[in-house]
Write an enzyme that holds these catalytic residues in place. Structure first.
Site, PDB file in Angstrom:
ATOM      1  N   GLU A   1       0.385  -1.045  -0.649  1.00  0.00           N
ATOM      2  CA  GLU A   1      -0.050  -0.115  -0.012  1.00  0.00           C
ATOM      3  C   GLU A   1       1.008   1.483  -0.601  1.00  0.00           C
ATOM      4  O   GLU A   1       1.532   1.517   0.904  1.00  0.00           O
ATOM      5  CB  GLU A   1      -1.118   0.231   1.050  1.00  0.00           C
ATOM      6  CG  GLU A   1      -1.603   1.092   1.636  1.00  0.00           C
ATOM      7  CD  GLU A   1      -2.527   2.251   0.570  1.00  0.00           C
ATOM      8  OE1 GLU A   1      -2.468   3.486   0.392  1.00  0.00           O
ATOM      9  OE2 GLU A   1      -3.467   1.314  -0.097  1.00  0.00           O
TER      10      GLU A   1
ATOM     11  N   ARG B   1     -17.872   2.550   4.721  1.00  0.00           N
ATOM     12  CA  ARG B   1     -16.579   1.998   4.141  1.00  0.00           C
ATOM     13  C   ARG B   1     -15.417   1.417   5.076  1.00  0.00           C
ATOM     14  O   ARG B   1     -14.739   1.016   4.844  1.00  0.00           O
ATOM     15  CB  ARG B   1     -16.189   3.025   3.172  1.00  0.00           C
ATOM     16  CG  ARG B   1     -14.483   2.690   2.302  1.00  0.00           C
ATOM     17  CD  ARG B   1     -14.638   4.158   1.568  1.00  0.00           C
ATOM     18  NE  ARG B   1     -15.742   4.198   0.203  1.00  0.00           N
ATOM     19  CZ  ARG B   1     -15.670   3.390  -1.077  1.00  0.00           C
ATOM     20  NH1 ARG B   1     -14.790   2.329  -1.225  1.00  0.00           N
ATOM     21  NH2 ARG B   1     -16.781   3.416  -1.683  1.00  0.00           N
TER      22      ARG B   1
ATOM     23  N   TYR C   1     -29.193   6.951   3.681  1.00  0.00           N
ATOM     24  CA  TYR C   1     -28.949   5.392   4.219  1.00  0.00           C
ATOM     25  C   TYR C   1     -28.163   5.376   5.680  1.00  0.00           C
ATOM     26  O   TYR C   1     -27.406   5.814   5.923  1.00  0.00           O
ATOM     27  CB  TYR C   1     -28.699   4.483   2.922  1.00  0.00           C
ATOM     28  CG  TYR C   1     -27.222   4.344   2.801  1.00  0.00           C
ATOM     29  CD1 TYR C   1     -26.372   3.470   3.179  1.00  0.00           C
ATOM     30  CD2 TYR C   1     -27.138   4.487   1.442  1.00  0.00           C
ATOM     31  CE1 TYR C   1     -24.817   3.783   3.036  1.00  0.00           C
ATOM     32  CE2 TYR C   1     -26.193   4.909   1.022  1.00  0.00           C
ATOM     33  CZ  TYR C   1     -24.694   4.581   1.405  1.00  0.00           C
ATOM     34  OH  TYR C   1     -24.336   4.876   1.003  1.00  0.00           O
TER      35      TYR C   1
ATOM     36  N   ASP D   1     -11.419  -1.348  -9.163  1.00  0.00           N
ATOM     37  CA  ASP D   1     -11.759   0.657  -9.728  1.00  0.00           C
ATOM     38  C   ASP D   1     -10.132   0.617 -10.893  1.00  0.00           C
ATOM     39  O   ASP D   1     -10.635   1.413 -11.320  1.00  0.00           O
ATOM     40  CB  ASP D   1     -11.339   1.728  -8.275  1.00  0.00           C
ATOM     41  CG  ASP D   1     -13.089   1.691  -8.061  1.00  0.00           C
ATOM     42  OD1 ASP D   1     -13.347   1.285  -8.339  1.00  0.00           O
ATOM     43  OD2 ASP D   1     -12.540   3.018  -7.202  1.00  0.00           O
TER      44      ASP D   1
END
Length: 397
Positions: free
Chosen positions: A32, A105, A216, A298
Site C-alpha cells: 500500500e 466504508r 441510508y 477500480d
C-alpha cells in the site's frame, strides 16, 4: 505449485484479493502506497451478490457487528417528496441467498484488514508505505520496483491500486480517467442528533432535475449516510478526490426541493466534495489481464455509484481470482499463471462492463428533466419494485 502473488493497493479491493488468494493457499505480499492502512469516504451499500461472497469467507458474524440492515428502498421525488416506488428488502435472504446491507466504508476496510492481520504468517505480508513505481513481466516472473528503490519478484501482480492506478497506466497506457460532470457531496451524521422526522432505517433516493440525493443508515443504524450528486464542473484538482464543501453550496442546488429534503441537508453539519471520474465500460479480457499482470476493482473498471456496486465488483473480482487459484490447488495442477489470469479476465470483464453501463444509465435516469422525468415517475408508480429490483445483478456473481 501455487503462485507467489504480489498485490498493489491496500484498499477494499486489494485486501479482498489478499484474503481470497490467502484462502486459496497462495503466498501473498500486499503493498500500500500510504504510510498506514486506512480508508476514507462514507457509506457503501452491499447487495446480496456481495454479501454472499463475504459470508462465504466466514465474515458473517463480523459483518453483523458493524452493518445496518435497511428494510426498504424508497424512490421519492425531490421537488415535493412524493413517493414514486418502493422495494421491500426483507425477503432478499430467501430470494438471493443473502440480505441487503449498508456499511461504512472504513468499517468494511477495517474488518478485512483485521482478518488478514490475524491470519498473517509466513505466507502473508502486508506492507504500508510502499508506492509502486514500475514493473517488468517476463515469461517466468514479474518484478516490481517501488519508489524507494526496493525490488521484489513474484509469479503474478494484481493491480488493485484504484482509479489512478499505476499498474493500469503501464499495462494499458490508456490515459487518465475521464470526468463525468457529476459532483458528490458526502456526509455522515449521528441519527440521534437529527429530528425524529429525518431519521431513517431505509435507503431513500430523492430524484430531481440534474441531481439526486441518497440517504441510508450505517454503523448499526446509529449514523445516517447522505450523498447528494449534482451536475457541475470538477474542482481544480480532480485527482484529489476529497474536497471541502459548504452546506450553502449544496443548499443553493436544492432551493426548489421539498421542505423535508432541505431540512435534512441543513441538519448535516459538514460536507465533503468528490468529483466523480470513471472510464468507459471494459471492452474485452485484455483490458483486465495480460501475461502475468491483472487489474482488479477500480483499477480495471471504475464506475459511477448509481448501482452501488463499485466495492461490490472489486470483491467479486477477488472472489473469482481466489476461486480459480483454489480450483487449481484442489486439482493439484501445475498453474500456467498467464492462462489463469486470462481465465479470470474472461470470467469477469462482461459482468463488470454491464454494471458500468447500467450504473451510467441509472445516473441519466435519476437526473431527467421536464416531460421525460414525468414519464420516468409514471413508470415508477406503475411498476414500482419491478423496476427497482435487479435480479440479474443480485443473483449473479
Amino acid at each position: 505449485m501455487l503462485p507467489d502473488v504480489l498485490i498493489a493497493g491496500g484498499g477494499i479491493g486489494g485486501l479482498a484479493a489478499a484474503l481470497a488468494c490467502r484462502r486459496a493457499g497462495c503466498r501473498v505480499r500486499l503493498y500500500e502506497r500510504a504510510a498506514e492502512f486506512s480508508e476514507v469516504g462514507a457509506g457503501i451499500q452491499l447487495g446480496p451478490n456481495v454479501v454472499r461472497v463475504l459470508q462465504g469467507w466466514g465474515l458473517e458474524a463480523a459483518l453483523a457487528q458493524v452493518v445496518a440492515r435497511p428494510d426498504r428502498v424508497w424512490a421519492r421525488r425531490a421537488a415535493d417528496g412524493a413517493t414514486l416506488a418502493s422495494l421491500p428488502l426483507a425477503d432478499f435472504p430467501q430470494r438471493y441467498g443473502a440480505p441487503y446491507l449498508c456499511i461504512h466504508r472504513a468499517d468494511l476496510h477495517e474488518l478485512l484488514l483485521n482478518v488478514l492481520q490475524r491470519e498473517q504468517a509466513d505466507s502473508l505480508w502486508l506492507h504500508a508505505g510502499r508506492a509502486l513505481e514500475t514493473y517488468e513481466a517476463s515469461a517466468d516472473s514479474v518484478r516490481v520496483r517501488f519508489e524507494d528503490g526496493l525490488e521484489v519478484e513474484g509469479d503474478l501482480l494484481i493491480g488493485a491500486d484504484g482509479l489512478w492506478s499505476r499498474v493500469r497506466a503501464q499495462l494499458l497506457g490508456d490515459g487518465p480517467p475521464r470526468g463525468t460532470g457529476h459532483l458528490a457531496y458526502r456526509a455522515l451524521v449521528r441519527q440521534a442528533e437529527l429530528p425524529a422526522a429525518l431519521r431513517s432505517t431505509c435507503v431513500t433516493v430523492w430524484l430531481g432535475p440534474g441531481l439526486h440525493v441518497v440517504q441510508y443508515p450505517v454503523r448499526g443504524g446509529d449514523w445516517l449516510n447522505v450523498v447528494a450528486i449534482v451536475e457541475g464542473a470538477a474542482p481544480a484538482d480532480p485527482a484529489h478526490w476529497d474536497h471541502a464543501a459548504s452546506t450553502a453550496e449544496l443548499q443553493a442546488r436544492l432551493v426548489d426541493a421539498c421542505a423535508l429534503l432541505r431540512e435534512l441537508v441543513a441538519a448535516v453539519p459538514s460536507w465533503r466534495l468528490w468529483a466523480l471520474n470513471d472510464r468507459p465500460p471494459v471492452q474485452g479480457a485484455a483490458q483486465m489481464a495480460q501475461s502475468r499482470v491483472a487489474l482488479l476493482g477500480d483499477a480495471a473498471h471504475p464506475m459511477r455509484p448509481y448501482l452501488a456496486q463499485g466495492a461490490g465488483m472489486a470483491i467479486e473480482d477477488a472472489a473469482e481470482l481466489g476461486r480459480l487459484l483454489g480450483q487449481a490447488r484442489e486439482l493439484g495442477a501445475l498453474i500456467d499463471t498467464p492462462v489463469l489470469l486470462q481465465r479470470y479476465a474472461l470470467n469477469r470483464w462482461q459482468r463488470n462492463a454491464q454494471v458500468q453501463a447500467r450504473a451510467a444509465r441509472n445516473g441519466r435516469i435519476y437526473h431527467l428533466r421536464g416531460p421525460v422525468a414525468w414519464v420516468r415517475d409514471a413508470g415508477l408508480r406503475l411498476l414500482g419494485a419491478k423496476l427497482m429490483d435487479q435480479p440479474w445483478l443480485y443473483g449473479g456473481g
